[in-house]
Write an enzyme that holds these catalytic residues in place. Structure first.
Site, PDB file in Angstrom:
ATOM      1  N   TYR A  83     -10.318  -3.755  -1.898  1.00  0.00           N
ATOM      2  CA  TYR A  83      -9.028  -3.840  -1.187  1.00  0.00           C
ATOM      3  C   TYR A  83      -9.145  -3.212   0.198  1.00  0.00           C
ATOM      4  CZ  TYR A  83      -4.365  -2.325   0.317  1.00  0.00           C
ATOM      5  OH  TYR A  83      -3.238  -2.061   1.076  1.00  0.00           O
TER       6      TYR A  83
ATOM      7  N   LYS B 119      -8.916  -4.825   4.029  1.00  0.00           N
ATOM      8  CA  LYS B 119      -7.920  -4.403   5.033  1.00  0.00           C
ATOM      9  C   LYS B 119      -8.634  -3.889   6.291  1.00  0.00           C
ATOM     10  CE  LYS B 119      -3.964  -4.311   4.760  1.00  0.00           C
ATOM     11  NZ  LYS B 119      -2.896  -5.317   4.982  1.00  0.00           N
TER      12      LYS B 119
ATOM     13  N   THR C 170      -3.213   0.051   6.070  1.00  0.00           N
ATOM     14  CA  THR C 170      -3.145   1.148   5.106  1.00  0.00           C
ATOM     15  C   THR C 170      -4.029   2.314   5.540  1.00  0.00           C
ATOM     16  OG1 THR C 170      -3.886   1.719   2.872  1.00  0.00           O
ATOM     17  CG2 THR C 170      -4.894  -0.198   3.838  1.00  0.00           C
ATOM     18  N   ASP C 171      -3.709   3.501   5.033  1.00  0.00           N
ATOM     19  CA  ASP C 171      -4.577   4.659   5.289  1.00  0.00           C
ATOM     20  C   ASP C 171      -5.874   4.567   4.480  1.00  0.00           C
ATOM     21  OD1 ASP C 171      -3.507   5.127   2.762  1.00  0.00           O
ATOM     22  OD2 ASP C 171      -2.875   7.188   3.159  1.00  0.00           O
ATOM     23  N   GLU C 172      -5.917   3.630   3.511  1.00  0.00           N
ATOM     24  CA  GLU C 172      -7.094   3.557   2.637  1.00  0.00           C
ATOM     25  C   GLU C 172      -8.345   3.110   3.400  1.00  0.00           C
ATOM     26  OE1 GLU C 172      -6.312   2.023  -1.324  1.00  0.00           O
ATOM     27  OE2 GLU C 172      -4.206   2.595  -1.159  1.00  0.00           O
TER      28      GLU C 172
HETATM   29  P1  NAD Z   1       2.905  -6.755  -2.296  1.00  0.00           P
HETATM   30  O1  NAD Z   1       1.689  -7.059  -3.102  1.00  0.00           O
HETATM   31  O2  NAD Z   1       4.102  -6.204  -2.991  1.00  0.00           O
HETATM   32  O3  NAD Z   1       3.394  -8.077  -1.535  1.00  0.00           O
HETATM   33  C1  NAD Z   1       2.510  -8.945  -0.904  1.00  0.00           C
HETATM   34  C2  NAD Z   1       3.276 -10.219  -0.562  1.00  0.00           C
HETATM   35  O4  NAD Z   1       2.377 -11.096   0.156  1.00  0.00           O
HETATM   36  C3  NAD Z   1       3.764 -10.993  -1.782  1.00  0.00           C
HETATM   37  O5  NAD Z   1       5.101 -11.404  -1.584  1.00  0.00           O
HETATM   38  C4  NAD Z   1       2.840 -12.193  -1.850  1.00  0.00           C
HETATM   39  O6  NAD Z   1       3.435 -13.344  -2.437  1.00  0.00           O
HETATM   40  C5  NAD Z   1       2.491 -12.397  -0.392  1.00  0.00           C
HETATM   41  N1  NAD Z   1       1.206 -13.091  -0.212  1.00  0.00           N
HETATM   42  C6  NAD Z   1       0.014 -12.792  -0.813  1.00  0.00           C
HETATM   43  N2  NAD Z   1      -0.933 -13.658  -0.409  1.00  0.00           N
HETATM   44  C7  NAD Z   1      -0.340 -14.497   0.483  1.00  0.00           C
HETATM   45  C8  NAD Z   1      -0.815 -15.588   1.252  1.00  0.00           C
HETATM   46  N3  NAD Z   1      -2.092 -15.995   1.182  1.00  0.00           N
HETATM   47  N4  NAD Z   1       0.051 -16.218   2.079  1.00  0.00           N
HETATM   48  C9  NAD Z   1       1.351 -15.825   2.157  1.00  0.00           C
HETATM   49  N5  NAD Z   1       1.856 -14.808   1.429  1.00  0.00           N
HETATM   50  C10 NAD Z   1       1.018 -14.144   0.609  1.00  0.00           C
HETATM   51  O7  NAD Z   1       2.421  -5.787  -1.144  1.00  0.00           O
HETATM   52  P2  NAD Z   1       3.179  -4.563  -0.444  1.00  0.00           P
HETATM   53  O8  NAD Z   1       2.980  -3.354  -1.270  1.00  0.00           O
HETATM   54  O9  NAD Z   1       4.526  -4.993  -0.051  1.00  0.00           O
HETATM   55  O10 NAD Z   1       2.272  -4.381   0.856  1.00  0.00           O
HETATM   56  C11 NAD Z   1       2.570  -5.108   2.055  1.00  0.00           C
HETATM   57  C12 NAD Z   1       1.535  -4.785   3.112  1.00  0.00           C
HETATM   58  O11 NAD Z   1       1.574  -3.377   3.376  1.00  0.00           O
HETATM   59  C13 NAD Z   1       0.104  -5.104   2.710  1.00  0.00           C
HETATM   60  O12 NAD Z   1      -0.554  -5.636   3.837  1.00  0.00           O
HETATM   61  C14 NAD Z   1      -0.486  -3.759   2.328  1.00  0.00           C
HETATM   62  O13 NAD Z   1      -1.877  -3.731   2.578  1.00  0.00           O
HETATM   63  C15 NAD Z   1       0.271  -2.823   3.251  1.00  0.00           C
HETATM   64  N6  NAD Z   1       0.447  -1.443   2.757  1.00  0.00           N
HETATM   65  C16 NAD Z   1       0.991  -1.236   1.510  1.00  0.00           C
HETATM   66  C17 NAD Z   1       1.194   0.073   1.082  1.00  0.00           C
HETATM   67  C18 NAD Z   1       1.821   0.358  -0.263  1.00  0.00           C
HETATM   68  O14 NAD Z   1       1.889   1.524  -0.671  1.00  0.00           O
HETATM   69  N7  NAD Z   1       2.325  -0.632  -0.986  1.00  0.00           N
HETATM   70  C19 NAD Z   1       0.826   1.145   1.907  1.00  0.00           C
HETATM   71  C20 NAD Z   1       0.281   0.873   3.167  1.00  0.00           C
HETATM   72  C21 NAD Z   1       0.098  -0.426   3.586  1.00  0.00           C
HETATM   73  P1  TYD Z   2      -1.506   2.819  -6.981  1.00  0.00           P
HETATM   74  O1  TYD Z   2      -0.028   2.861  -7.125  1.00  0.00           O
HETATM   75  O2  TYD Z   2      -2.261   1.697  -7.621  1.00  0.00           O
HETATM   76  O3  TYD Z   2      -1.811   2.902  -5.404  1.00  0.00           O
HETATM   77  P2  TYD Z   2      -3.239   3.150  -4.639  1.00  0.00           P
HETATM   78  O4  TYD Z   2      -4.345   2.881  -5.580  1.00  0.00           O
HETATM   79  O5  TYD Z   2      -3.183   2.129  -3.550  1.00  0.00           O
HETATM   80  O6  TYD Z   2      -3.195   4.558  -4.134  1.00  0.00           O
HETATM   81  O7  TYD Z   2      -2.092   4.168  -7.559  1.00  0.00           O
HETATM   82  C1  TYD Z   2      -1.667   5.434  -7.072  1.00  0.00           C
HETATM   83  C2  TYD Z   2      -2.517   6.487  -7.754  1.00  0.00           C
HETATM   84  O8  TYD Z   2      -2.195   6.513  -9.158  1.00  0.00           O
HETATM   85  C3  TYD Z   2      -4.002   6.205  -7.693  1.00  0.00           C
HETATM   86  O9  TYD Z   2      -4.692   7.452  -7.548  1.00  0.00           O
HETATM   87  C4  TYD Z   2      -4.334   5.589  -9.033  1.00  0.00           C
HETATM   88  C5  TYD Z   2      -3.344   6.240  -9.962  1.00  0.00           C
HETATM   89  N1  TYD Z   2      -2.866   5.433 -11.104  1.00  0.00           N
HETATM   90  C6  TYD Z   2      -2.856   5.989 -12.391  1.00  0.00           C
HETATM   91  O10 TYD Z   2      -3.257   7.137 -12.618  1.00  0.00           O
HETATM   92  N2  TYD Z   2      -2.355   5.216 -13.419  1.00  0.00           N
HETATM   93  C7  TYD Z   2      -1.922   3.933 -13.216  1.00  0.00           C
HETATM   94  O11 TYD Z   2      -1.516   3.264 -14.201  1.00  0.00           O
HETATM   95  C8  TYD Z   2      -1.939   3.391 -11.892  1.00  0.00           C
HETATM   96  C9  TYD Z   2      -1.466   1.986 -11.626  1.00  0.00           C
HETATM   97  C10 TYD Z   2      -2.412   4.184 -10.863  1.00  0.00           C
END
Ligand code: NAD
Ligand code: TYD
Length: 357
Positions: free
Chosen positions: A159, A163, A134-136
């Site tokens: 989080y 990461k 992630t960019d975070e």
């Molecule tokens: P998500 O929370 O929707 O899905 C995570 C999945 O991992 C779930 O299916 C869960 O059951 C599985 N999981 C969790 N713990 C596990 C374990 N111990 N063993 C096996 N499986 C396990 O997450 P997402 O939003 O799809 O994100 C996927 C990846 O992308 C993550 O690594 C996250 O850090 C990264 N990422 C997400 C975003 C975003 O905006 N969602 C952006 C950048 C990077």
């Molecule tokens: P989120 O979707 O949780 O992603 P991330 O924290 O990884 O960026 O949140 C996106 C942005 O929205 C973040 O600045 C937090 C804000 N947010 C709200 O304002 N209200 C909400 O109910 C949630 C879940 C997030």
């Protein structure tokens, strides 16, 4: 080229979109989908592809070293695309333990599995371990500037700290053992199958039900949004053409304040499904609530490296991606309803006869 890809977390939001893309677009790739099915894992998201001949689902934990070793050997895994993680910042603030376990120890366990199977047995030439990050990890930006691949890591939530730690382990395995790794650091994703705890699906569901739309703080925090399909295509590009040992930032050039995103969603729903019964625009549901602890102010990705070196750039504008996303949630209300009432978890038992669980 033929591949056998271990996709971890392939029942989560991005993982399921990635599995679907591979089954559609890579005819000679086998997909081994390993997922623990935490609250965020949803087998219903695989409906229509679960039984695909090139897809095998395995329920299991990435921290289980014996299982990981067995999977590498049994399926002759040559590629890992590692999505599995605890991914929600708010949960990491109230319950960080699972983030350290899965994101740090789980990643380490997978790296060990790959090291033993690929390096100890001399199989590494076409193998790849792609770690999805992630960019975070870069922290929070002021009003200007962008994250590049050389920006110093500065994680600020449990989080992002977990990461960042996993990224460091992945790099260490390249430098120490020569494990053929790749890292991608992506901005905020949105699209189909996202668990409704994240901003966009949460607001969509609440707005459809006439519930308050919680906006943290002043709503001025900025996120850089990318449509999930673009992210998945970028990962395939990095897997096929990325240089081993390198990291690639992935982003959509779509910086938006949270309040802008929430207002846009309200306007889109009003236009698509009409005003709610009380005749008031959905924007009136917006409720400013207490800010998230340590809330990062702004994220913005410089995706120049992947554009220049791998010829990747997003295909969807924010408007196009949002249109597709809103339409998907409107057409798939059952998916959201079963997540919200918890019945999606019973689906496992029905599908795989896990009545003993
Ligand atoms: P998500 O929370 O929707 O899905 C995570 C999945 O991992 C779930 O299916 C869960 O059951 C599985 N999981 C969790 N713990 C596990 C374990 N111990 N063993 C096996 N499986 C396990 O997450 P997402 O939003 O799809 O994100 C996927 C990846 O992308 C993550 O690594 C996250 O850090 C990264 N990422 C997400 C975003 C975003 O905006 N969602 C952006 C950048 C990077
Ligand atoms: P989120 O979707 O949780 O992603 P991330 O924290 O990884 O960026 O949140 C996106 C942005 O929205 C973040 O600045 C937090 C804000 N947010 C709200 O304002 N209200 C909400 O109910 C949630 C879940 C997030």
């Amino acid at each position: 080229m033929k591949k056998t890809v271990l996709v971890t977390g392939g029942c989560g939001f991005i993982g399921v979109n990635f599995v679907r893309l591979l089954l559609e677009a890579r005819e000679d790739w086998q997909v081994i989908n390993l997922d623990k099915l935490t609250y965020a894992g949803n087998l219903q998201s695989l409906e229509g592809v679960a039984d695909h001949p090139r897809h095998t689902f395995i329920r299991g934990d990435i921290c289980d070293a014996a299982l990981i070793d067995a999977l590498f050997t049994e399926h002759e895994i040559d590629t890992v695309v590692h999505f599995a993680a605890e991914s929600h910042v708010d949960r990491s603030i109230t319950d960080p333990d699972a983030f350290v376990r899965t994101n740090v120890f789980g990643t380490f366990t997978l790296l060990e599995g790959a090291r033993k199977y690929w390096l100890d047995q001399g199989r590494d030439s076409n193998c790849r371990f792609l770690h999805v990050s992630t960019d975070e990890v870069y922290g929070s930006l002021g009003k200007t500037g962008y994250f590049t691949e050389t920006t110093r890591y500065d994680p600020r939530s449990p989080y992002s700290a977990s990461k960042a730690s996993s990224d460091h382990f992945v790099r260490a395995y390249f430098h120490t053992y020569g494990l053929p790794i790749l890292i991608t650091n992506c901005s905020n994703n949105y699209g189909p199958y996202q668990f409704p705890e994240k901003l966009i699906p949460l607001v969509l569901n609440n707005a459809l039900q006439g519930k308050p739309l919680p906006v943290y703080g002043d709503g001025g925090n900025v996120r850089d949004w990318l449509y999930v399909r673009d992210h998945c295509e970028a990962i395939v590009r990095v897997l096929e053409h990325g240089q081993v040992g390198e990291a690639y930032n992935i982003g959509g050039h779509n910086e938006k304040k949270n309040i802008e995103v929430v207002e846009l969603l309200c306007d889109m729903l009003d236009a698509k499904v009409g005003l709610p019964a009380n005749g008031k625009p959905r924007k009136t549901l917006i409720t400013f609530v207490k800010d998230r602890l340590g809330h990062d102010r702004r994220y913005a990705i410089d995706a120049g490296k992947i554009d220049r070196e791998l010829d990747w750039r997003p295909k969807y504008t924010f408007e196009q991606g949002m249109e597709k996303t809103v339409d998907w949630y409107l057409e798939n209300k059952k998916w959201s309803e079963s997540v919200m009432d918890g019945s999606y978890q019973q689906y496992y038992a029905k599908m795989y006869d896990w009545s003993q669980d």
